[in-house]
Design an enzyme around this catalytic site. Structure first.
Site, short mmCIF file in Angstrom:
data_model
loop_
_atom_site.label_atom_id
_atom_site.label_comp_id
_atom_site.label_asym_id
_atom_site.label_seq_id
_atom_site.Cartn_x
_atom_site.Cartn_y
_atom_site.Cartn_z
N ARG A 193 -55.54 50.47 -24.92
CA ARG A 193 -55.30 51.06 -23.60
C ARG A 193 -53.82 50.98 -23.31
O ARG A 193 -53.20 49.95 -23.59
CB ARG A 193 -56.03 50.24 -22.52
CG ARG A 193 -57.15 50.92 -21.85
CD ARG A 193 -57.61 50.10 -20.67
NE ARG A 193 -57.07 50.65 -19.44
CZ ARG A 193 -57.68 51.56 -18.69
NH1 ARG A 193 -58.85 52.01 -19.05
NH2 ARG A 193 -57.13 52.03 -17.58
N HIS A 249 -48.37 45.80 -33.85
CA HIS A 249 -48.55 47.22 -34.16
C HIS A 249 -48.53 47.39 -35.68
O HIS A 249 -47.67 46.80 -36.35
CB HIS A 249 -47.42 48.04 -33.51
CG HIS A 249 -47.55 49.50 -33.82
ND1 HIS A 249 -48.49 50.31 -33.20
CD2 HIS A 249 -46.88 50.30 -34.69
CE1 HIS A 249 -48.38 51.53 -33.68
NE2 HIS A 249 -47.41 51.56 -34.59
C1 GRF Z 1 -54.66 45.99 -35.77
O1 GRF Z 1 -54.32 46.77 -36.89
C2 GRF Z 1 -53.52 45.96 -34.79
O2 GRF Z 1 -52.26 45.99 -35.38
C3 GRF Z 1 -53.74 47.23 -34.00
O3 GRF Z 1 -55.13 47.34 -33.88
C4 GRF Z 1 -55.77 46.64 -34.95
C5 GRF Z 1 -56.68 45.64 -34.33
O4 GRF Z 1 -57.48 44.99 -35.29
N1 GRF Z 1 -53.01 47.19 -32.76
P1 GRF Z 1 -58.29 43.69 -34.88
O5 GRF Z 1 -59.15 44.07 -33.69
O6 GRF Z 1 -57.31 42.61 -34.56
O7 GRF Z 1 -59.14 43.37 -36.08
#
Ligand code: GRF
Length: 219
Positions: free
Chosen positions: A96, A114
Site C-alpha cells: 500500500r 525493495h
Molecule cells: C519482498 O520481495 C519485498 O522486498 C517486497 O515484497 C516482498 C515481500 O515478501 N517489498 P515477504 O512477504 O517478506 O515474504
C-alpha cells in the site's frame, strides 16, 4: 526500540526480522505485526512467535473519496502503532502506498525493503524488468521511506548475479535470500543509531568488510 512490522502477505522478511531480533540483547524488539489484509499468511508467523498482531482492514476504508479513505486508513494505522508504543516501523511486503502525512509522522523511523538495486526499478515486477533490461547484477535495497514510492535515503544494498537461465522466479528467489540477510542487518544498524540520515543520505558506522563483498552493510 519497540518495532512494528507492516505486512500484506507471505511475511518471509517478517520471519527473518523476528529471528534476528529474538535475542534479548538485540537493540530492536518486534513488538507488533500489522497487516492491511485479514488473510495475510505472515500473521501466522507473529502468532507462532508470540508477538501481538493486528489487522487494519483496508476494505473497511473504501469509499468514493479516495483521498479521504487513504487518510482515514493511515490515521488508523498510526493510532494502532501509537497505542502499542511503537518507535520504529518496518515495511515488509506492505502493498500500500502511504500518505504524505503518515510518512511525515514517522519520518526517519520508517524503513522499507525493495527488491531491486534502487534507484533502478522502483515499483512492481522488478525481477522481470531487470531481466528485460539485461542487467548483470540485481538485488535489494533498504531505505528510509519518503513520500515518493520506493524513494528515500538508502541504508543498505545487496547484489546478486543475474544468470543466463534465470526466470523472474529464480531471480526473485536469489534476491529474497539476500533480503533476509540485509533487512535484519539494517534494522540493527538503525536501532543502534549507526545508520543516520544526514542531508538525505545515510551515514553508516560499520566495520569495513574487505571491500569485495556484494552486501553493504555486511551481515
Ligand atoms: C519482498 O520481495 C519485498 O522486498 C517486497 O515484497 C516482498 C515481500 O515478501 N517489498 P515477504 O512477504 O517478506 O515474504
Amino acid at each position: 526500540m519497540r518495532t512494528a512490522v507492516l505486512i500484506s502477505g507471505r511475511g518471509s522478511n517478517l520471519q527473518a526480522l523476528i529471528a534476528a531480533a529474538r535475542p534479548a540483547e538485540h537493540p530492536a524488539e518486534i513488538a507488533l505485526v500489522l497487516s492491511n489484509r485479514p488473510g495475510a499468511a505472515g500473521l501466522g508467523h507473529a502468532t507462532e512467535a508470540g508477538i501481538a498482531s493486528q489487522v487494519v482492514d483496508q476494505s473497511a476504508y473504501a469509499g468514493p473519496d479516495r483521498a479521504a479513505a487513504r487518510a482515514a486508513f493511515d490515521a488508523a494505522l498510526s493510532k494502532a502503532l501509537e497505542a502499542a508504543g511503537i518507535e520504529m516501523v518496518c515495511l515488509a511486503g506492505f502493498m500500500r502506498v502511504l500518505t504524505g502525512d503518515f510518512v511525515t509522522r514517522w519520518r526517519d523511523r520508517l524503513i522499507n525493503i525493495h527488491p531491486s538495486l534502487l534507484p533502478a526499478f522502483p515499483g512492481l515486477d522488478t525481477h522481470a524488468r531487470a531481466l528485460a533490461a539485461g542487467v548483470k547484477l540485481h538485488g535489494c535495497t533498504t531505505h528510509f521511506v519518503r513520500e515518493e514510492v520506493d524513494s528515500g535515503p538508502i541504508i543498505g544494498q545487496a547484489a546478486v548475479p543475474v544468470l543466463a537461465a534465470d526466470t523472474p522466479e529464480s531471480l526473485a528467489a536469489r534476491v529474497l535470500a539476500m533480503e533476509h540477510r540485509l533487512y535484519p542487518a539494517c534494522l540493527r544498524l538503525v536501532a543502534e543509531g549507526r545508520a543516520k540520515v544526514v542531508g538525505e543520505r545515510v551515514e553508516l558506522v560499520v566495520t569495513p568488510s574487505g571491500g569485495d563483498s556484494l552486501m553493504q552493510p555486511p551481515s
